[in-house]
Design an enzyme around this catalytic site. Structure first.
Site, mmCIF file in Angstrom:
data_model
loop_
_atom_site.group_PDB
_atom_site.id
_atom_site.type_symbol
_atom_site.label_atom_id
_atom_site.label_comp_id
_atom_site.label_asym_id
_atom_site.label_seq_id
_atom_site.Cartn_x
_atom_site.Cartn_y
_atom_site.Cartn_z
ATOM 1 N N LYS A 109 -45.765 -15.658 -9.641
ATOM 2 C CA LYS A 109 -46.628 -15.803 -8.465
ATOM 3 C C LYS A 109 -47.681 -14.696 -8.494
ATOM 4 C CE LYS A 109 -45.785 -16.950 -3.624
ATOM 5 N NZ LYS A 109 -44.830 -16.766 -2.537
HETATM 6 C C1 E4P Z 1 -45.673 -18.435 0.250
HETATM 7 O O1 E4P Z 1 -45.187 -18.716 -0.822
HETATM 8 C C2 E4P Z 1 -45.257 -17.341 1.126
HETATM 9 O O2 E4P Z 1 -44.013 -16.860 0.673
HETATM 10 C C3 E4P Z 1 -45.025 -17.729 2.551
HETATM 11 O O3 E4P Z 1 -45.041 -19.111 2.757
HETATM 12 C C4 E4P Z 1 -45.746 -16.913 3.552
HETATM 13 O O4 E4P Z 1 -45.398 -17.360 4.827
HETATM 14 P P1 E4P Z 1 -45.563 -16.502 6.158
HETATM 15 O O5 E4P Z 1 -46.967 -16.633 6.628
HETATM 16 O O6 E4P Z 1 -44.599 -17.129 7.114
HETATM 17 O O7 E4P Z 1 -45.216 -15.081 5.815
#
Ligand code: E4P
Length: 217
Positions: free
Chosen positions: A87
């Protein structure tokens, strides 16, 4: 549409996986830190454990922000397990690194995406997945699902192969709207997945059926 769970919590991953509908997992440094994981070896071990629990892609985020560092980290993450997806944040060096990973056969998830323009760049670099954060877009008084619709329509028009992974999901309604918008994947907290089960008429109907079933015994 595929379902990923957005957590590093092993109990929640197990609960979602036991439902039989889980296709993968996404994590991020905030979610990992929340589990109290500390140090390189513990981080690597945690990703390995998740990969052994779920038969599907597991996104593991790099901590670096410059090209060489991202590539080094990504190579180590990818070596943990065949299902690891590296990622990478939507920054200039991130795009360069995604292109490098693409050329070297390492799957990537381009994260922290908030616009269609960013999603076009991620696709051009060959990202396997692009993660628009729809809940955080909603927080900035714009409609996150509209951004998903726009990205899906651009990817279809241009024939991009990158999969649209709707992230920052906050509710069951987000999941329904992303499915309608044509997202390939939703990565969700367990509460939103379980929220899809709920309907008061189901509860009432079941109560009636159970009581009628009992009257016949
Ligand atoms: C994406 O892969 C992130 O891990 C995640 O969805 C972020 O979400 P949040 O805005 O609830 O922190």
């Amino acid at each position: 549409m595929k379902f990923f769970i957005d957590t590093a919590n092993l109990a929640q991953i197990k609960e979602a996986n036991d439902l039989g509908i889980l296709d993968g997992v996404t994590t991020n440094p905030t979610l990992m830190a929340k589990e109290g994981i500390k140090g390189h070896d513990a981080i690597m071990q945690h990703y390995k454990t998740i990969c052994e629990m779920v038969d599907g892609p597991v996104s593991a985020e790099v901590f670096g922000t410059e090209f060489a560092g991202i590539v080094e980290e990504g190579k180590k993450l990818a070596a943990i397990h065949k299902n690891i997806v590296v990622k990478v944040p939507m920054i200039k060096d991130g795009i360069k690194a995604i292109k490098w990973f693409t050329d070297n056969g390492i799957p990537t998830n381009c994260t922290l995406v908030f616009s269609a323009g960013q999603a076009i760049l991620a696709a051009k670099a060959g990202a396997t997945y692009v993660s628009p954060f729809i809940g955080r877009i909603d927080d900035s008084s714009w409609d996150g699902v509209q951004v998903i619709e726009q990205i899906v329509s651009i990817y279809n028009a241009q024939g991009f192969m990158t999969e649209v992974l709707a992230a920052s999901i906050r509710s069951p309604l987000h999941i329904v709207r992303c499915a309608e918008a044509g997202a390939d994947i939703c990565t969700c907290p367990l509460s939103s997945i379980l929220g899809l089960l709920k309907h008061p008429l189901t509860d009432l109907g079941l109560q009636q059926f159970l009581s009628d079933a009992k009257s016949m015994q």
